[in-house]
Design an enzyme around this catalytic site. Structure first.
Site, PDB file in Angstrom:
ATOM      1  CE1 TYR A  80     -44.059 -29.506  36.679  1.00 51.42           C
ATOM      2  CE2 TYR A  80     -45.693 -31.052  37.498  1.00 51.42           C
ATOM      3  CZ  TYR A  80     -45.240 -30.390  37.269  1.00 51.42           C
ATOM      4  OH  TYR A  80     -46.487 -29.437  37.127  1.00 51.42           O
ATOM      5  CE  LYS A 132     -45.453 -27.432  38.637  1.00 47.16           C
ATOM      6  NZ  LYS A 132     -46.318 -26.228  38.881  1.00 47.16           N
TER       7      LYS A 132
END
Length: 246
Positions: A154, A158
Site C-alpha cells: 500500500y 501510494k
C-alpha cells in the site's frame, strides 16, 4: 462552485469516495461514480447525488484492468457528457508484514491503487488536453509519505501515486490541466472501523489532533482542488492527517 462541470470519482460508492461524490454534487457538478463490487452502495450514492438535483451515473469496473476502466469511462460519458474532473480514489489493502506478504498480494494492491490511477488518467487526459482544461485529484495516503509497517504494498503504491501526480502535473500544465494529490491519515471509514480498538487507540496517540478525519473533510479539499480557485495549484501533495506527518 462546480456548476456545469462533470466529475468522475473512482471508488465512489463508499467512504471517502462517496463523500467526494456528494460534495461535488453539492457544488453543482454532475457526478459519475465507478465502483468495483458493492452495487447496492453505488446505487444508494447515485440516489443521493440525484436528490441534490444533479445528474448521476454509475459503472462497475476494476480500474486495474484497462479494458474495464475504458468501458466504464464510456458509460459515464454517454450518460453525462465530457468529463471535466477526475478523482482517483479507488484503492484496496492487503496488509501483512513483508516477511509474510505474497508477491500476489503486493501486485494486487499496486495494480488497483497505482496502475488503476494511471489507467484513468491515460483514458481522460486526451479529452482534457483537447479542451485545454481539466482537473485531476489523486487520493494518496500518509503511508506513501512516511511508510507504515504491514503496508509495504500500500505504501509503495501510494508513494508511486505521488510520483505519478507530479509527473502528470508537469506534462499537462501547458494545457491548463492541473494534477494534485491529497494524503489522508486516519479517516472514519469502514476500513478504520474494522481495526482492533487497541491498535486504533495507539495509532491515534501519534496524531497531534487526537482524532480521525471525517470523510467530508477530505471531500472539501477535493472539491476546492477541482474548482477555479485552485487554478494555480498543480503538483501539490496536501496532507490531511491531523499533524501525523509533521
Amino acid at each position: 462552485m462546480l456548476t456545469e462541470k462533470v466529475a468522475l470519482v473512482t471508488g465512489g460508492s463508499r467512504g471517502i469516495g462517496k463523500a467526494i461524490a456528494l460534495r461535488m454534487a453539492q457544488e453543482g457538478a454532475d457526478v459519475g461514480i465507478i465502483y468495483a463490487g458493492n452495487e447496492q452502495a453505488a446505487a444508494e450514492t447515485l440516489e443521493e447525488i440525484r436528490a441534490l438535483g444533479r445528474k448521476g451515473a454509475m459503472a462497475k469496473a476494476d480500474v486495474g484492468d484497462y479494458a474495464q476502466a475504458q468501458d466504464a469511462v464510456k458509460v459515464i460519458k454517454e450518460e453525462l457528457g465530457p468529463i471535466d474532473i477526475l478523482v482517483n480514489n479507488a484503492g484496496i489493502t492487503r496488509d501483512k508484514l513483508i516477511l509474510r506478504m505474497s508477491p500476489e498480494e503486493f501486485e494486487q494492491v499496486v495494480r488497483v491503487n497505482l496502475q488503476g490511477a494511471f489507467h484513468m488518467i491515460r483514458l481522460l487526459s486526451p479529452d482534457f488536453v483537447k479542451k485545454r482544461q481539466g482537473r485531476i485529484v489523486n487520493i494518496t495516503s500518509v503511508s506513501g509519505l512516511m511508510g507504515n509497517p504491514g503496508q509495504a504494498n500500500y505504501a509503495a503504491a501510494k508513494a508511486g501515486l505521488i510520483g505519478l501526480t507530479k509527473t502528470v502535473a508537469k506534462e499537462l500544465a501547458a494545457r491548463n490541466v492541473t494534477c494534485n494529490a491529497i494524503a489522508p491519515g486516519f479517516v472514519e471509514t469502514d476500513m478504520t472501523r474494522a481495526m482492533n480498538e487497541q491498535t486504533l487507540e495507539a495509532a491515534l496517540g501519534s496524531v497531534p489532533l487526537k482524532r480521525m478525519a471525517k470523510p467530508e473533510e477530505i471531500a472539501a479539499l477535493a472539491a476546492f482542488l477541482a474548482g477555479d480557485e485552485a487554478a494555480y495549484i498543480t503538483g501539490a501533495v496536501i496532507p490531511i492527517d491531523g499533524g501525523l506527518n509533521m
